[in-house]
Every structure is written in C-alpha cells, then in structure tokens.
Scaffold this active site. Structure first.
Site, short mmCIF file in Angstrom:
data_model
loop_
_atom_site.label_atom_id
_atom_site.label_comp_id
_atom_site.label_asym_id
_atom_site.label_seq_id
_atom_site.Cartn_x
_atom_site.Cartn_y
_atom_site.Cartn_z
N PHE A 156 5.19 -16.10 -36.56
CA PHE A 156 5.98 -17.04 -37.36
C PHE A 156 7.44 -16.61 -37.41
O PHE A 156 8.05 -16.47 -38.46
CB PHE A 156 5.36 -17.12 -38.76
CG PHE A 156 5.51 -18.46 -39.43
CD1 PHE A 156 5.15 -19.62 -38.77
CD2 PHE A 156 5.99 -18.55 -40.73
CE1 PHE A 156 5.27 -20.87 -39.39
CE2 PHE A 156 6.13 -19.79 -41.36
CZ PHE A 156 5.77 -20.94 -40.70
N ILE A 159 10.95 -19.48 -33.59
CA ILE A 159 10.35 -20.63 -32.88
C ILE A 159 9.11 -21.12 -33.64
O ILE A 159 8.93 -22.33 -33.82
CB ILE A 159 10.02 -20.27 -31.42
CG1 ILE A 159 11.31 -19.91 -30.66
CG2 ILE A 159 9.31 -21.43 -30.72
CD1 ILE A 159 11.12 -19.46 -29.22
N ALA A 239 4.44 -19.18 -25.17
CA ALA A 239 5.07 -17.89 -25.50
C ALA A 239 5.08 -17.01 -24.25
O ALA A 239 6.05 -17.03 -23.47
CB ALA A 239 4.33 -17.24 -26.65
N ARG A 240 4.01 -16.27 -24.02
CA ARG A 240 3.87 -15.45 -22.82
C ARG A 240 2.41 -15.50 -22.36
O ARG A 240 1.49 -15.42 -23.19
CB ARG A 240 4.26 -14.00 -23.09
CG ARG A 240 5.75 -13.76 -23.13
CD ARG A 240 6.40 -13.93 -21.75
NE ARG A 240 7.82 -13.64 -21.75
CZ ARG A 240 8.78 -14.57 -21.92
NH1 ARG A 240 8.47 -15.83 -22.10
NH2 ARG A 240 10.05 -14.22 -21.89
N GLU A 269 2.14 -15.05 -13.60
CA GLU A 269 3.04 -16.07 -13.06
C GLU A 269 3.65 -15.65 -11.75
O GLU A 269 4.03 -14.48 -11.63
CB GLU A 269 4.17 -16.34 -14.07
CG GLU A 269 3.81 -17.42 -15.06
CD GLU A 269 4.87 -17.63 -16.12
OE1 GLU A 269 6.04 -17.84 -15.74
OE2 GLU A 269 4.52 -17.59 -17.29
N HIS A 287 6.36 -23.14 -16.95
CA HIS A 287 7.30 -22.38 -17.78
C HIS A 287 8.59 -23.17 -18.05
O HIS A 287 9.68 -22.76 -17.63
CB HIS A 287 7.61 -21.03 -17.12
CG HIS A 287 7.99 -19.97 -18.11
ND1 HIS A 287 7.66 -18.65 -17.95
CD2 HIS A 287 8.69 -20.04 -19.28
CE1 HIS A 287 8.14 -17.95 -18.98
NE2 HIS A 287 8.75 -18.78 -19.81
#
Ligand code: GLV
Length: 337
Positions: A156, A159, A239-240, A269, A287
C-alpha cells in the site's frame, strides 16, 4: 574548455530527454529498442561518469568494476530491483530512479487490467477479429461485476493507494496488506482496512499486487496462497513478475483455483511460463503499466535531469535512491560550462 563528462544511455529514450543531456555531456547512445548486450555495455561504460539505464540492465559489482569513473546511475524506472544499492553506496555512486511521475499512470493501468480480465475484453476482441461473433447472446462471454466488490491491495505504497483512490466511484471496500499502516484518515477516506495477507486473499474479489520485489516478496503468491483466493477471484500483477510463482499460477488458472488473472509483468521477462499463453482466462500484456507518452517523457526527463543536477551542478537530486551515499570525491569528473 574542459571536456564534457561521458554519459552512456543504454536504450532509446524520448527525444526531449536526450535533448536535456546533449548540451552537458558527451553521449554514447545505444539507440535501440532492445536491451544492450552486456559485453557492449561493460565496454562503453569504461570511462563514463554517468549511466542512464533501464530495468533490463543489472547494475551490480561487475558493472561498477568495469566503470571506475562512474559517479551516477539514473535508472529509467521506479523499480530498483535490478540495482545493487548497497554496492553503489559502498562505491560512492549515486543512484536515482523515477518515483512519483508514474504513480497515477500505473494505477490507471491496473484498473485497465482488472476490467479487461473481469469483463473479458480481450477475449471479445479476439472473437470479433476472428469473425466468430454471430449476434447477441445472453450467455456469451459472461464476466464478473466489478462495482461493489472487494479489492485487495498487496503493498500500500503510492501506487497501491492511487489504485485504492479509484475505488471510490466503484463502491468497493478495500483491504490492504502492508508492513506499514497508513494514517487512519487515509484509511477512512479510502474505505480501506489493513489486514493480514491470508485474510486479504480469502476475502477479496480482486487481488492487486503493488509491492516491491525483494527477498521477502519473491514468490509471495505461491501455490499455497493462490489456493487461499476465492475461486471467483482475479489476480492482477503490474508490479514485478517474480512476486508470483508463474508455474503455480498456470496451474491455478487451468484448475480453477481462481477465475482469472491479468499480468503486465513476468517471472522471466520477456519469456512467459509454459502453458500461460493457452490460458484464455489470463490477460497478458508486455510490461506497459507506465507506458503513456506523457509518463515516459516525464520518466526520461527526470532521469536526465538528475544526471545534469549532479554531474554538472554538483546538486543532490531529489529522486536519489541511496540517500546515505557519500559521493566519491576522488572520481575524476569535469563540470561542463
Ligand atoms: C517499471 O516497471 C518501473 O519500475 O518503472
């Protein structure tokens, strides 16, 4: 006149950002849309004072070893998981990133992913293009309502909170999980309640990930936690990638542990897990969360401005990531006039 310091720009960047650099530096510009080969980067960086790189470049001991004159790395990303910050600090190299300028854009995109998955937008698009639409059908491509559902936000920070602000028009209660509680006034204004991760996963209709990637969040969403989610729920990850065990997610999507997912990022990725592309209940995009023209310009300008700030004027940029760094005063650099 003194020679201008050398800055390596490791990828094509917005034109305006390059223009900011030009008057002050000699620029070694890798003007391509694919990552610079490692060997090439290590060669180019040898005499550089600055590096403008992306999240595709590992900024680690190997890179610092190859760049004895390096004084600043400006990464064109808010994420810093590709940067060994401790090494940078030890070597007196300043690292800047791009916080703030992409917050709202990434929050917008998280909602785009959420809606695309819940309302099957991509499947509908594929059907139209394939000429398979035969007329309105009350049972065709049924999705899930968003209005009034519970949104779970894991992480939190700025973003995550920007995503939460957007729930107000959708009448959605927010559950959030973060090591750090936010002020009670913020919770109240966002109709948000801090809960343990397990409760969030059990209660939420949509689970959005907004944590940083580090050793505590790698594979946070593993098989056990995916199985805690409601079978009617959706997982959104902008996020990732490595926060999710992608192979477990494929099993979850195939076996119906959850109803769907929308992913902007991937564990390895640009590759994706075997079987993921065949999951019709997954929306997959490359992405793109910060990929608006305005935001990419702002990111590039912020990265460029931090190089100018420090390497030319000796000022500490506001977007410095390793705040405890003591710049290496021995490094040879020459301020351009
Ligand atoms: C993109 O993922 C970023 O970290 O800016």
């Amino acid at each position: 006149m003194a020679e201008k310091p050398l800055v390596v720009v490791a990828r094509n960047i917005p034109k305006a950002s390059l223009e900011l650099l030009k008057p002050h530096f000699q620029i070694d510009y890798y003007n391509r849309s694919t990552p610079i080969p490692r060997r090439d980067l290590l060669k180019r960086i040898k005499t550089a004072s600055g590096l403008l790189c992306l999240l595709t470049e590992q900024v680690n001991a190997e890179l610092f070893d190859a760049a004895p004159r390096l004084r600043m790395v400006a990464t064109f990303s808010v994420g810093l998981d590709h940067v060994d910050l401790a090494q940078a600090t030890r070597r007196g190299v300043l690292v800047t990133h791009t916080p703030g300028v992409l917050t709202e854009t990434c929050a917008d995109f998280t909602w785009a992913l959420l809606f695309a998955a819940a309302r099957r937008v991509v499947e509908g698009d594929r059907m139209m293009r394939a000429g398979k639409y035969k007329g309105w059908d009350p049972l065709m491509l049924l999705g899930t309502d968003v209005y009034g559902k519970t949104l779970g936000i894991v992480g939190f920070g700025s973003i995550g909170q920007a995503v939460a602000r957007r729930t107000l028009g959708f009448g959605m209660p927010v559950l959030y999980y973060d090591v750090q509680p936010v002020f009670p006034e913020i919770e109240k204004s966002l109709n948000a309640r801090r809960v343990e991760l397990e409760e969030l996963l059990r209660e939420s209709d949509f689970v959005c990930l907004h944590t940083v990637l580090d050793s505590s969040t790698r594979h946070l969403m593993n098989e056990k936690r995916l199985r805690m989610m409601k079978p009617s729920a959706y997982l959104i990850n902008a996020a990732r990638g490595p926060i999710v065990d992608e192979n477990a997610l494929v099993r979850a999507l195939k076996a119906g542990w959850i109803r769907g997912a929308a992913l902007d990022v991937y564990e390895n990725e640009p590759k994706i897990a075997s079987g993921l592309a065949r999951c019709a209940n997954a929306v997959l995009v490359p992405h793109l969360a910060s990929a608006s023209r305005e935001t990419r310009d702002a990111m590039g300008n912020l990265a460029a401005a931090s190089l100018v700030d420090f390497l030319v004027y000796g000022r500490t940029p506001p977007n410095l990531a390793n705040k405890d760094v003591v710049p290496d005063s021995k490094a040879s650099f020459t301020a351009a006039s």
